[in-house]
Design a protein around this motif. Structure first.
Motif, PDB file in Angstrom:
ATOM      1  N   MET A 153       4.348  -6.783 -17.826  1.00 52.24           N
ATOM      2  CA  MET A 153       4.801  -5.591 -17.109  1.00 52.24           C
ATOM      3  C   MET A 153       3.983  -4.372 -17.518  1.00 52.24           C
ATOM      4  SD  MET A 153       8.902  -5.931 -16.636  1.00 52.24           S
ATOM      5  CE  MET A 153       9.318  -6.321 -18.315  1.00 52.24           C
ATOM      6  N   LEU A 154       3.580  -4.310 -18.786  1.00 53.59           N
ATOM      7  CA  LEU A 154       2.695  -3.221 -19.217  1.00 53.59           C
ATOM      8  C   LEU A 154       1.352  -3.319 -18.504  1.00 53.59           C
ATOM      9  CD1 LEU A 154       3.419  -3.149 -23.053  1.00 53.59           C
ATOM     10  CD2 LEU A 154       4.224  -1.549 -21.307  1.00 53.59           C
ATOM     11  N   GLY A 155       0.913  -4.545 -18.247  1.00 53.59           N
ATOM     12  CA  GLY A 155      -0.312  -4.745 -17.485  1.00 53.59           C
ATOM     13  C   GLY A 155      -0.192  -4.233 -16.058  1.00 53.59           C
ATOM     14  N   VAL A 156       0.972  -4.432 -15.446  1.00 49.82           N
ATOM     15  CA  VAL A 156       1.203  -3.926 -14.085  1.00 49.82           C
ATOM     16  C   VAL A 156       1.137  -2.401 -14.089  1.00 49.82           C
ATOM     17  CG1 VAL A 156       2.888  -3.713 -12.213  1.00 49.82           C
ATOM     18  CG2 VAL A 156       2.599  -5.895 -13.366  1.00 49.82           C
ATOM     19  N   ILE A 157       1.760  -1.788 -15.075  1.00 47.79           N
ATOM     20  CA  ILE A 157       1.756  -0.328 -15.164  1.00 47.79           C
ATOM     21  C   ILE A 157       0.345   0.198 -15.383  1.00 47.79           C
ATOM     22  CG2 ILE A 157       2.568   1.624 -16.560  1.00 47.79           C
ATOM     23  CD1 ILE A 157       5.170  -0.078 -16.965  1.00 47.79           C
ATOM     24  N   HIS A 158      -0.424  -0.484 -16.218  1.00 49.36           N
ATOM     25  CA  HIS A 158      -1.819  -0.076 -16.445  1.00 49.36           C
ATOM     26  C   HIS A 158      -2.634  -0.224 -15.159  1.00 49.36           C
ATOM     27  CE1 HIS A 158      -5.334   0.687 -18.983  1.00 49.36           C
ATOM     28  NE2 HIS A 158      -5.954  -0.151 -18.167  1.00 49.36           N
ATOM     29  N   ALA A 159      -2.417  -1.310 -14.454  1.00 46.49           N
ATOM     30  CA  ALA A 159      -3.134  -1.531 -13.193  1.00 46.49           C
ATOM     31  C   ALA A 159      -2.793  -0.447 -12.180  1.00 46.49           C
ATOM     32  CB  ALA A 159      -2.783  -2.909 -12.625  1.00 46.49           C
ATOM     33  N   LYS A 176      -4.910   2.614 -12.682  1.00 45.97           N
ATOM     34  CA  LYS A 176      -6.332   2.491 -12.406  1.00 45.97           C
ATOM     35  C   LYS A 176      -6.673   2.011 -10.995  1.00 45.97           C
ATOM     36  CE  LYS A 176      -9.047   1.404 -15.756  1.00 45.97           C
ATOM     37  NZ  LYS A 176      -9.673   2.569 -16.290  1.00 45.97           N
ATOM     38  N   PHE A 177      -5.669   1.611 -10.228  1.00 43.45           N
ATOM     39  CA  PHE A 177      -5.899   1.027  -8.913  1.00 43.45           C
ATOM     40  C   PHE A 177      -6.463   2.049  -7.932  1.00 43.45           C
ATOM     41  CE2 PHE A 177      -4.181  -0.389  -4.706  1.00 43.45           C
ATOM     42  CZ  PHE A 177      -4.989  -1.496  -4.581  1.00 43.45           C
ATOM     43  N   GLN A 178      -7.445   1.617  -7.153  1.00 45.24           N
ATOM     44  CA  GLN A 178      -8.066   2.448  -6.121  1.00 45.24           C
ATOM     45  C   GLN A 178      -7.926   1.734  -4.777  1.00 45.24           C
ATOM     46  OE1 GLN A 178     -12.060   2.783  -7.535  1.00 45.24           O
ATOM     47  NE2 GLN A 178     -11.510   4.197  -9.175  1.00 45.24           N
ATOM     48  N   PRO A 179      -6.900   2.092  -3.998  1.00 46.19           N
ATOM     49  CA  PRO A 179      -6.644   1.374  -2.742  1.00 46.19           C
ATOM     50  C   PRO A 179      -7.779   1.489  -1.732  1.00 46.19           C
ATOM     51  CG  PRO A 179      -5.102   3.211  -3.018  1.00 46.19           C
ATOM     52  CD  PRO A 179      -5.920   3.128  -4.258  1.00 46.19           C
ATOM     53  N   LEU A 202       0.824  -1.210   0.000  1.00 52.33           N
ATOM     54  CA  LEU A 202       0.000   0.000   0.000  1.00 52.33           C
ATOM     55  C   LEU A 202       0.860   1.263   0.000  1.00 52.33           C
ATOM     56  CD1 LEU A 202      -2.838  -1.021   2.481  1.00 52.33           C
ATOM     57  CD2 LEU A 202      -3.017  -0.708   0.012  1.00 52.33           C
ATOM     58  N   ARG A 203       1.940   1.237   0.763  1.00 54.78           N
ATOM     59  CA  ARG A 203       2.847   2.387   0.811  1.00 54.78           C
ATOM     60  C   ARG A 203       3.515   2.621  -0.540  1.00 54.78           C
ATOM     61  NH1 ARG A 203       7.813   1.837   1.451  1.00 54.78           N
ATOM     62  NH2 ARG A 203       7.710  -0.153   2.526  1.00 54.78           N
ATOM     63  N   VAL A 204       3.976   1.552  -1.167  1.00 53.83           N
ATOM     64  CA  VAL A 204       4.656   1.653  -2.454  1.00 53.83           C
ATOM     65  C   VAL A 204       3.673   2.090  -3.544  1.00 53.83           C
ATOM     66  CG1 VAL A 204       5.872   0.341  -4.238  1.00 53.83           C
ATOM     67  CG2 VAL A 204       6.460   0.014  -1.849  1.00 53.83           C
ATOM     68  N   VAL A 205       2.462   1.563  -3.517  1.00 55.25           N
ATOM     69  CA  VAL A 205       1.452   1.949  -4.509  1.00 55.25           C
ATOM     70  C   VAL A 205       1.129   3.425  -4.382  1.00 55.25           C
ATOM     71  CG1 VAL A 205      -0.977   1.682  -5.146  1.00 55.25           C
ATOM     72  CG2 VAL A 205       0.433  -0.332  -4.835  1.00 55.25           C
ATOM     73  N   ALA A 206       0.973   3.911  -3.160  1.00 55.09           N
ATOM     74  CA  ALA A 206       0.659   5.332  -2.956  1.00 55.09           C
ATOM     75  C   ALA A 206       1.779   6.218  -3.505  1.00 55.09           C
ATOM     76  CB  ALA A 206       0.436   5.609  -1.476  1.00 55.09           C
ATOM     77  N   ALA A 207       3.007   5.854  -3.248  1.00 56.86           N
ATOM     78  CA  ALA A 207       4.142   6.638  -3.751  1.00 56.86           C
ATOM     79  C   ALA A 207       4.232   6.542  -5.275  1.00 56.86           C
ATOM     80  CB  ALA A 207       5.438   6.147  -3.116  1.00 56.86           C
ATOM     81  N   ALA A 208       3.990   5.353  -5.826  1.00 54.73           N
ATOM     82  CA  ALA A 208       4.068   5.159  -7.273  1.00 54.73           C
ATOM     83  C   ALA A 208       2.985   5.946  -7.998  1.00 54.73           C
ATOM     84  CB  ALA A 208       3.968   3.674  -7.603  1.00 54.73           C
TER      85      ALA A 208
END
Length: 121
Positions: free
Chosen positions: A74-80, A83-86, A24-30
């Motif tokens: 990896m492109l799928g990870v970047i797309h996710a 669009k991700f909503q934690p 969650l911390r890494v996603v927020a920063a990313a």
């Protein structure tokens, strides 16, 4: 996200995967544009990308290499990530799985279609 993100060269053990709190911390920063966090997130999801890329590479019977499909994953990870909503309460890996599979399946389908259209001599 035009800069290339370094690809890990070894398989990850379960200990190297991102834990829920750090995820969650890494996603927020990313999501705020931190390139280092984006790279860490992509590397943290490589176990999932490799899982599906190997599966579809085996299914292709030699038409697709695992490395080609890993690139799409990896492109799928970047797309996710975009669009991700934690706040919905799901783990990023659960959400990213669907986009990874979509990108890999699309590339797999394109390669199979191309192979069918290629005339054999």
């Amino acid at each position: 996200m035009t800069e290339s993100i370094p690809r890990p060269t070894v398989d990850q053990s379960p200990e190297e995967r991102l834990a829920r709190a750090s995820e969650l911390r890494v996603v927020a920063a990313a999501q705020k544009g931190d390139r280092q966090a984006q790279g860490q997130l992509v590397q943290g999801m490589m176990w999932l990308v490799k899982k599906y890329s190997r599966k579809y590479a085996e299914l292709s019977g030699g038409l697709a290499s695992a490395s080609e499909l890993e690139t799409e994953g990896m492109l799928g990870v970047i797309h996710a990530l975009k669009k991700f909503q934690p706040e919905r309460g799901f783990r990023f890996s659960t959400y990213a799985q669907w986009w990874i599979r979509k990108y890999i399946q699309t590339e797999y389908g394109n390669l199979v279609r191309k192979a069918r259209k290629t005339p054999s001599l």
